[in-house]
Motif scaffolding. Sequence first.
Motif, PDB file in Angstrom:
ATOM      1  N   ALA A  15       0.836  -1.199   0.000  1.00  0.00           N
ATOM      2  CA  ALA A  15       0.000   0.000   0.000  1.00  0.00           C
ATOM      3  C   ALA A  15       0.871   1.249   0.000  1.00  0.00           C
ATOM      4  CB  ALA A  15      -0.923  -0.007   1.214  1.00  0.00           C
ATOM      5  N   THR A  16       1.939   1.239   0.763  1.00  0.00           N
ATOM      6  CA  THR A  16       2.851   2.373   0.821  1.00  0.00           C
ATOM      7  C   THR A  16       3.489   2.611  -0.545  1.00  0.00           C
ATOM      8  OG1 THR A  16       3.316   1.899   3.128  1.00  0.00           O
ATOM      9  CG2 THR A  16       4.889   3.301   1.972  1.00  0.00           C
ATOM     10  N   LEU A  17       3.960   1.539  -1.182  1.00  0.00           N
ATOM     11  CA  LEU A  17       4.601   1.680  -2.486  1.00  0.00           C
ATOM     12  C   LEU A  17       3.615   2.164  -3.554  1.00  0.00           C
ATOM     13  CD1 LEU A  17       6.843  -1.495  -2.490  1.00  0.00           C
ATOM     14  CD2 LEU A  17       7.611   0.873  -2.449  1.00  0.00           C
ATOM     15  N   LEU A  18       2.412   1.625  -3.524  1.00  0.00           N
ATOM     16  CA  LEU A  18       1.415   2.035  -4.510  1.00  0.00           C
ATOM     17  C   LEU A  18       0.979   3.485  -4.280  1.00  0.00           C
ATOM     18  CD1 LEU A  18      -0.808  -1.140  -4.771  1.00  0.00           C
ATOM     19  CD2 LEU A  18       0.782  -0.268  -6.478  1.00  0.00           C
ATOM     20  N   ALA A  19       0.839   3.862  -3.030  1.00  0.00           N
ATOM     21  CA  ALA A  19       0.429   5.233  -2.723  1.00  0.00           C
ATOM     22  C   ALA A  19       1.528   6.215  -3.128  1.00  0.00           C
ATOM     23  CB  ALA A  19       0.102   5.366  -1.243  1.00  0.00           C
ATOM     24  N   ALA A  20       2.792   5.823  -3.003  1.00  0.00           N
ATOM     25  CA  ALA A  20       3.900   6.704  -3.359  1.00  0.00           C
ATOM     26  C   ALA A  20       3.933   6.973  -4.858  1.00  0.00           C
ATOM     27  CB  ALA A  20       5.218   6.081  -2.918  1.00  0.00           C
ATOM     28  N   GLU A  21       3.302   6.116  -5.643  1.00  0.00           N
ATOM     29  CA  GLU A  21       3.266   6.284  -7.086  1.00  0.00           C
ATOM     30  C   GLU A  21       2.431   7.501  -7.497  1.00  0.00           C
ATOM     31  OE1 GLU A  21       1.139   3.577 -10.227  1.00  0.00           O
ATOM     32  OE2 GLU A  21       2.860   2.553  -9.369  1.00  0.00           O
ATOM     33  N   GLU A  22       1.524   7.930  -6.669  1.00  0.00           N
ATOM     34  CA  GLU A  22       0.639   9.051  -6.969  1.00  0.00           C
ATOM     35  C   GLU A  22       1.361  10.382  -6.744  1.00  0.00           C
ATOM     36  OE1 GLU A  22      -2.454   8.540  -8.214  1.00  0.00           O
ATOM     37  OE2 GLU A  22      -1.991   6.417  -8.148  1.00  0.00           O
ATOM     38  N   SER A  23       0.681  11.465  -7.043  1.00  0.00           N
ATOM     39  CA  SER A  23       1.285  12.787  -6.897  1.00  0.00           C
ATOM     40  C   SER A  23       1.614  13.083  -5.426  1.00  0.00           C
ATOM     41  CB  SER A  23       0.334  13.848  -7.454  1.00  0.00           C
ATOM     42  OG  SER A  23      -0.833  13.877  -6.663  1.00  0.00           O
TER      43      SER A  23
ATOM     44  N   VAL B  62       0.214 -13.592 -14.610  1.00  0.00           N
ATOM     45  CA  VAL B  62       0.710 -12.679 -13.578  1.00  0.00           C
ATOM     46  C   VAL B  62       0.455 -11.239 -14.017  1.00  0.00           C
ATOM     47  CG1 VAL B  62       2.781 -11.820 -12.401  1.00  0.00           C
ATOM     48  CG2 VAL B  62       2.429 -14.282 -12.679  1.00  0.00           C
ATOM     49  N   LYS B  63       0.765 -10.945 -15.283  1.00  0.00           N
ATOM     50  CA  LYS B  63       0.552  -9.593 -15.800  1.00  0.00           C
ATOM     51  C   LYS B  63      -0.926  -9.216 -15.720  1.00  0.00           C
ATOM     52  CE  LYS B  63       1.386  -6.628 -19.756  1.00  0.00           C
ATOM     53  NZ  LYS B  63       1.951  -6.536 -21.098  1.00  0.00           N
ATOM     54  N   LYS B  64      -1.811 -10.165 -16.033  1.00  0.00           N
ATOM     55  CA  LYS B  64      -3.246  -9.904 -15.944  1.00  0.00           C
ATOM     56  C   LYS B  64      -3.647  -9.548 -14.516  1.00  0.00           C
ATOM     57  CE  LYS B  64      -5.162 -12.588 -19.735  1.00  0.00           C
ATOM     58  NZ  LYS B  64      -6.075 -13.685 -20.086  1.00  0.00           N
ATOM     59  N   HIS B  65      -3.097 -10.279 -13.539  1.00  0.00           N
ATOM     60  CA  HIS B  65      -3.411  -9.991 -12.135  1.00  0.00           C
ATOM     61  C   HIS B  65      -2.919  -8.600 -11.745  1.00  0.00           C
ATOM     62  CE1 HIS B  65      -5.122 -13.743 -10.759  1.00  0.00           C
ATOM     63  NE2 HIS B  65      -4.153 -14.424 -11.341  1.00  0.00           N
ATOM     64  N   VAL B  66      -1.711  -8.233 -12.179  1.00  0.00           N
ATOM     65  CA  VAL B  66      -1.160  -6.922 -11.840  1.00  0.00           C
ATOM     66  C   VAL B  66      -2.025  -5.824 -12.456  1.00  0.00           C
ATOM     67  CG1 VAL B  66       0.781  -5.337 -12.209  1.00  0.00           C
ATOM     68  CG2 VAL B  66       1.210  -7.696 -11.504  1.00  0.00           C
ATOM     69  N   VAL B  67      -2.330  -5.963 -13.730  1.00  0.00           N
ATOM     70  CA  VAL B  67      -3.134  -4.944 -14.417  1.00  0.00           C
ATOM     71  C   VAL B  67      -4.511  -4.839 -13.768  1.00  0.00           C
ATOM     72  CG1 VAL B  67      -4.286  -4.408 -16.592  1.00  0.00           C
ATOM     73  CG2 VAL B  67      -1.898  -5.121 -16.595  1.00  0.00           C
ATOM     74  N   ARG B  68      -5.135  -5.984 -13.505  1.00  0.00           N
ATOM     75  CA  ARG B  68      -6.471  -5.985 -12.899  1.00  0.00           C
ATOM     76  C   ARG B  68      -6.434  -5.351 -11.504  1.00  0.00           C
ATOM     77  NH1 ARG B  68      -8.062 -11.652 -12.712  1.00  0.00           N
ATOM     78  NH2 ARG B  68      -7.986 -11.461 -14.946  1.00  0.00           N
ATOM     79  N   GLY B  69      -5.452  -5.729 -10.689  1.00  0.00           N
ATOM     80  CA  GLY B  69      -5.359  -5.206  -9.328  1.00  0.00           C
ATOM     81  C   GLY B  69      -5.103  -3.713  -9.297  1.00  0.00           C
ATOM     82  N   LEU B  70      -4.152  -3.255 -10.123  1.00  0.00           N
ATOM     83  CA  LEU B  70      -3.854  -1.827 -10.160  1.00  0.00           C
ATOM     84  C   LEU B  70      -5.035  -1.032 -10.693  1.00  0.00           C
ATOM     85  CD1 LEU B  70      -0.143  -1.776 -11.387  1.00  0.00           C
ATOM     86  CD2 LEU B  70      -1.007  -1.399  -9.074  1.00  0.00           C
ATOM     87  N   SER B  71      -5.706  -1.589 -11.679  1.00  0.00           N
ATOM     88  CA  SER B  71      -6.872  -0.899 -12.243  1.00  0.00           C
ATOM     89  C   SER B  71      -7.968  -0.714 -11.195  1.00  0.00           C
ATOM     90  CB  SER B  71      -7.411  -1.698 -13.432  1.00  0.00           C
ATOM     91  OG  SER B  71      -8.580  -1.108 -13.914  1.00  0.00           O
ATOM     92  N   VAL B  72      -8.254  -1.770 -10.453  1.00  0.00           N
ATOM     93  CA  VAL B  72      -9.281  -1.685  -9.406  1.00  0.00           C
ATOM     94  C   VAL B  72      -8.883  -0.640  -8.363  1.00  0.00           C
ATOM     95  CG1 VAL B  72     -10.301  -2.950  -7.468  1.00  0.00           C
ATOM     96  CG2 VAL B  72     -10.168  -4.016  -9.717  1.00  0.00           C
ATOM     97  N   CYS B  73      -7.628  -0.670  -7.948  1.00  0.00           N
ATOM     98  CA  CYS B  73      -7.157   0.275  -6.925  1.00  0.00           C
ATOM     99  C   CYS B  73      -7.216   1.714  -7.436  1.00  0.00           C
ATOM    100  CB  CYS B  73      -5.739  -0.077  -6.496  1.00  0.00           C
ATOM    101  SG  CYS B  73      -5.620  -1.621  -5.561  1.00  0.00           S
ATOM    102  N   ARG B  74      -6.742   1.937  -8.654  1.00  0.00           N
ATOM    103  CA  ARG B  74      -6.737   3.301  -9.194  1.00  0.00           C
ATOM    104  C   ARG B  74      -8.147   3.836  -9.392  1.00  0.00           C
ATOM    105  NH1 ARG B  74      -1.834   1.818 -12.941  1.00  0.00           N
ATOM    106  NH2 ARG B  74      -0.153   2.617 -11.652  1.00  0.00           N
ATOM    107  N   GLN B  75      -9.045   3.000  -9.910  1.00  0.00           N
ATOM    108  CA  GLN B  75     -10.422   3.443 -10.119  1.00  0.00           C
ATOM    109  C   GLN B  75     -11.096   3.785  -8.793  1.00  0.00           C
ATOM    110  OE1 GLN B  75     -12.310   0.321 -12.331  1.00  0.00           O
ATOM    111  NE2 GLN B  75     -11.316   0.871 -14.247  1.00  0.00           N
ATOM    112  N   ALA B  76     -10.916   2.935  -7.806  1.00  0.00           N
ATOM    113  CA  ALA B  76     -11.542   3.186  -6.508  1.00  0.00           C
ATOM    114  C   ALA B  76     -10.957   4.438  -5.848  1.00  0.00           C
ATOM    115  CB  ALA B  76     -11.378   1.971  -5.602  1.00  0.00           C
ATOM    116  N   LEU B  77      -9.647   4.618  -5.940  1.00  0.00           N
ATOM    117  CA  LEU B  77      -9.022   5.815  -5.365  1.00  0.00           C
ATOM    118  C   LEU B  77      -9.505   7.068  -6.100  1.00  0.00           C
ATOM    119  CD1 LEU B  77      -5.348   4.678  -4.691  1.00  0.00           C
ATOM    120  CD2 LEU B  77      -7.103   5.232  -2.998  1.00  0.00           C
TER     121      LEU B  77
END
Length: 173
Positions: free
Chosen positions: A91-99, A152-167
Amino acid sequence: MAEQARRGLARMFAEHGPVLRGFFTRRGAKEEAEDMVQETYLRLLRAHQCEGGAIANPEAYLFTVALNLAREQAMRRRWSLVPIEELENVATLLAAEESVEDAADRAQRRQRLQALLGTLPERTRAVLVMQYRDGMSYKQIAERLGVSPHMVKKHVVRGLSVCRQALAATEAR
């Protein structure tokens, strides 16, 4: 391997493919069922080549391979479960990706992201943890989970997409 034998195995595989997909799906491999069906067929072809001749009962061999593959997958699944507590680093790493935002906003975002990660399917969550926390490549993750790098790539894309859309949806409010 003789072309006729290969065609016979391909025909048998085409006939039994849907049954094998259902077999794997019922054993908890919903997302990996297609990969597992293909792996079953590859193992059948390899065994046919190694035997030097025809397998006595290819249909029985096919289902024996499928059963063994399902057992292997179940064992890998038990080993690859990642507790929700370990997702904090992801969560920390993904959140750091944002502005860049102030500390309070980042803390709220991290909490929302942790909650989102908790809603993802187990396999998708595990893939994100292994990639972002452990720094593993798609190939390494695929080997560990017993799936293809493409999955694996499908899982990464799907997971990041869900997280970004919800955020994005919560930030738009």
